[in-house]
Structure formats: C-alpha cells, structure tokens
Scaffold this active site. Structure first.
Site, PDB file in Angstrom:
ATOM      1  CB  CYS A 136      34.369  39.590  45.535  1.00 36.18           C
ATOM      2  SG  CYS A 136      35.599  39.530  46.895  1.00 36.18           S
ATOM      3  NE  ARG A 141      31.923  36.928  41.156  1.00 36.47           N
ATOM      4  CZ  ARG A 141      32.781  36.682  42.007  1.00 36.47           C
ATOM      5  NH1 ARG A 141      33.684  35.887  41.941  1.00 36.47           N
ATOM      6  NH2 ARG A 141      32.502  37.232  43.148  1.00 36.47           N
ATOM      7  CG  ASP A 328      41.564  35.329  41.367  1.00 36.42           C
ATOM      8  OD1 ASP A 328      40.518  36.116  41.129  1.00 36.42           O
ATOM      9  OD2 ASP A 328      41.366  34.153  41.860  1.00 36.42           O
TER      10      ASP A 328
END
EC number: 2.5.1.7
Length: 507
Positions: A136, A141, A328
């Site tokens: 995603c 990250r 999340d």
C-alpha cells in the site's frame, strides 16, 4: 505439482483499458446478524514466511483467502516450497529441489510483506538478494530497522536503489542483543525468524507486542524454536540447529477484520455478533466504539455490538503501537467520526500518508480538515453516495463502511486494494443485509473519475512498483560487501557483479 494458489485468488477490482471492476453499494440499511472472522492477514504472512525454516511437511489451517496470501505463496514456490490446498483455507506445505531460487518479480513487488522473507532466508543461505517491497502507498515505511537488526546477527547488507544485497559474515548467524529505536512489527518478526537458527542467544528489546507476534512465536516454538517473551517488549531467543514439523497449525483470527465489521455495524446503526475473535485483542478499539455510542458485550471468542438509533458523541483518537489504538483501523474510525455528533480528532503517529482517504470522504459530504498528522472532523447528519477510489487496503474498507451508511448509491473503484486483505467481503456483508455487488465490464476509466489527489497516489504507487522490477536470488557463495550502507548503483564493483550473476541485469 499440486500447488493451486489460484484457488485462493479472489475476484479483484482493477482497471484494464476501458474495463473496470467496482463495488456498487446502496447505503442506508442497518447491518444485522452474525459474521465469522477469517484468519489474520498479518499473522498468516509471517507464519508462511517462517515455514521456509522447516524442511519437513506441515499444514496450515484458517489461512485467509486473500490476494496477499496468493502473492506470498507465489514468492515461496519460487524459493523451493510446494503447496497443496486441502480445501480453501487449509494448505499443505512441502519442499522440492531447486537449482535457482528466483522470486517472480510481479509477486514480489505487489506485497509489502515480502520483506519478511529476508529473516528466514539469511538464516539458511549465505547470500540473498531481495527486491525492495511494494504494498500500500501509505507513506514511508523504512526498512532500516530490519537492516540494523540483521546486521547485529551477522548480516552485511548493501542497499541498492532496487534491492538489498545481503551476505552473512560467518557460516552461521550469531546471537546478539537487538535494540529497536521504535517498535516495528515486521522488523521484530524478521529478527525472530533469523535468530531461531542463530548460534547463541538473541535478545530483542523494544519488541513489537502485537498478537500477531505472539502467533508467530507460538508457531516457531511448535517447530522446535526456543522463544520466550512473545507479546512483551523483551523477547529472548535461544538458537537451535534445526526446526522440525509441527504437523498442523491454525492461523489466529483477524482482529482488524473484526474491527472493520464492528465499525460497519456502528455506522449503519446496526446490531451484529462477530464470531471467532478474542475481544482481549481489541480493548482499545472497543473502548472507542463505546464512546461512539455502541453497546458492546463480549464472550471469550465473540463480540456483540448494538448501536441503537442515535450516534454518540465525538472521539479523540491517537494511533499507537499495540496495545494502543491500531493504525490499521484509523481510516475506519475516520469514516465513523464523519457521522458522529460534534467535533472529533484523529492523530496518526505511525504513517504520514494514512489520510489519503480524506479527499474521497469529502466527495461523500464529509467535513474534514487536516493539520500536520491530525484530522479534525465535524460530524454531518448524513453522508451521500458518490464515486470514490480506494487508495490503499484500509481506506478501501473505510469507504465501504461509509458507503453502507450513506444515502444513495456509491461506486468504489480500485478495489484490488481491498481484496488484498479481506476474504469474501461481499458475501459476508450481504449475509448481514448489505446491498452491495461487484460490477464488471463497466466502461469507465479511473482517469475519468479521479481527481488530482488520486492521480498523485496512483502515480506514486506506479513509481514504487517500477522501482521493484528485480527478482530475488539466493546464491551459494559467501560474499561480504561490508557493513550496511546505501550506495548508488554505479558504486557496485565489477567483482560483486561477477560474484552475483543476476546483478548485471539491474546495473
């Protein structure tokens, strides 16, 4: 070969020329009934990766039927694993001899979790080349924490623009103390999988504490590993010489999927029972749902939610590592706060681009403003149907929830993001009374529907995918490239290219 990973490949929503697949949702109907949670995506992927450490046959049950699992299986088949599906959610894993171990580039670039193949690979092979992962587009990250952890165990790593080149310093990894500067779930998982076959003892400080970490530790211990402290911020691992089959292991339930259905029921003023999930894993989430006006009752493996006729007051949420509020579910609760009374605040502390959904919710009438890493939401009486784009997995699920609560018809595009992490979403929602269907062969392009925000998101994802067009190879020779450092492609020596035959293809 009896591997049939296509059995768990879902119908994905994607655009091919002028043919598009979309979710069409008619909102306004409360969700009611029972729904059973599938196996956890975030537990299944590391457990699959950890099976690389075992050379004996074993079986995994409660494996979710999602695209990320399909992509991981494709990667692992290329690394010598053999897969046979007993049924949709049960898989038998074996081995086969391989002359060359090469991960399909298409599978590797589609899945962020491909990074967790690194730990079990460097534990067994002296040299590994791994493409930088995809997944995603929700912001940076960095993999520096993975690299520093493996470096502490005796792995020298060079980061090229497209891949990681990893070489062991010794014939076997060496136990050590790993001090993570911040909590990292996949970094902790990589360190655990590498350390189980290392010589000596490894201590992981500031380890991630998520339930999925516990599940991985339980699986590895069933294989013969010696891991203590899984679920705490200090994990101790005593290395062993080899791992053996555990026979069969069941993947834990998906707590994020459970949270998704709870939010959907809350937004539609519904009443549902979510089965097969441990409510202890959702304490922070259930607390916020109660603040939003939901009545919550729990059993040992189920959660009941009754929203009633009125939405509750505003929320003030900050995402944190477990046991705090999960990032999340941030997008899901952002959707929920759009219909609550008053002003809500949502602060994202883990990923800087989790707010891509804001522009899509505004199309539905949401009143949201952003400042730095915080969203300020003024509740509206009702969202309205629109045409929106799923920019990532969780934002896509959040748009589904918003659409179920909205007045009128909503079409959600780019649904391949959603299918990465949710098993049988349409079937489960229909069973709860939702009016949702998959429309195929719609002659509308995403360009005709998207605004500049979505164009930027998709172009960014394209750049990420283009940067990952390199396959992964494991070679039998040991080559030390020195301590971890970032180097431009041109600084890789001719000798290093010769010692790693595939490297010259990416220079």
């Amino acid at each position: 070969m009896l591997s049939k990973y296509e059995l768990i490949k879902p119908d994905i929503g994607s655009s091919h020329g002028n043919i598009t697949k979309v979710y069409e949702i008619v909102g306004g109907k409360p969700l009611r009934g029972q729904v059973k949670v599938s196996g956890s995506k975030n537990a299944a992927l590391p457990v699959l990766a950890a099976s690389l450490l075992c050379k004996e046959p074993l079986q995994l049950t409660n494996l979710p039927k999602i695209l990320d699992v399909t992509n991981m299986i494709q990667c692992m088949e290329a690394l010598g694993k053999r897969f046979e599906f007993i049924n949709t959610n049960t898989i038998k894993i074996g081995n086969r001899e391989m002359d060359t171990l090469t991960i399909p580039k298409e599978a590797a670039r589609q899945i962020r979790a491909s990074i967790i193949l690194l730990g079990p690979l460097v534990a067994q092979y002296p040299k590994v080349i791994l493409p930088l992962p995809g997944g995603c587009s929700i912001g940076k990250r960095p993999i520096d924490l993975h690299i520093s952890a493996l470096n502490a165990l005796g792995v020298d790593i060079v980061e090229l623009p497209d891949c990681l080149v990893c070489s062991r310093r010794y014939a076997r990894l060496q136990g050590n103390t790993i001090n993570f500067s911040i909590k990292t779930v996949t970094g902790t998982e990589n360190a655990m999988m590498a350390a189980v076959l290392a010589e000596g003892t490894t201590i992981i400080n500031n380890a991630a504490m998520e339930p999925e970490i516990v599940d991985l530790a339980n699986f590895l211990n069933r294989l013969g590993a010696k891991i203590n402290g899984g679920g705490s911020d200090r994990i101790t691992i005593s290395g062993v010489d080899k791992l053996n089959s555990c026979g069969s292991y069941s993947i834990m339930a998906d707590r994020i999927e459970a949270g998704t259905y709870l939010v959907a029921a809350a937004m539609t003023r519904g009443s549902i029972s979510v089965k097969g999930v441990n409510p202890d894993y959702l304490v922070a989430v259930l607390s916020e749902l109660k603040c939003a006006g939901a009545k919550i009752t729990c059993d040992s493996d189920s959660i009941q939610l009754d929203m009633g006729e009125e939405y509750g007051e505003s929320l003030n949420i900050t995402t944190k590592p477990y046991p705090g509020f999960p990032t999340d579910l941030q997008s899901l609760f952002l959707s929920l706060t759009c219909v609550l009374r008053g002003n809500s605040y949502l602060c994202e502390t883990l990923f800087e681009d989790r707010f891509q959904i804001v522009q899509e919710l505004k199309k539905m009438g949401a009143n949201i403003s952003l400042k730095d890493n915080t969203a300020h939401i003024k509740g509206v009486s009702r969202l309205r149907g629109s045409q929106v784009n799923a920019t990532d997995l969780r934002s896509g699920a959040a748009l589904v929830c918003a659409s179920l609560a909205a007045e009128g018809i909503t079409q959600i595009f780019a649904i391949e993001h959603i299918e990465r992490g949710y098993e049988d979403l349409i079937l489960k929602l229909k069973a709860l009374g939702a009016n949702i269907k998959l429309i195929e062969n719609t002659h509308v392009t995403s360009t005709e529907l998207s605004d500049s925000h979505f164009k930027e998101a998709t172009s960014s994802e394209t750049r990420i995918q283009r940067a990952s067009l390199i396959e992964t190879i494991v070679t039998p020779s040991i080559t030390t490239f020195g301590q971890f450092k970032r180097v431009p492609t041109g600084e890789v020596t001719e000798l290093e290219k010769q010692q790693t035959p595939y490297l010259h293809h990416i220079m």
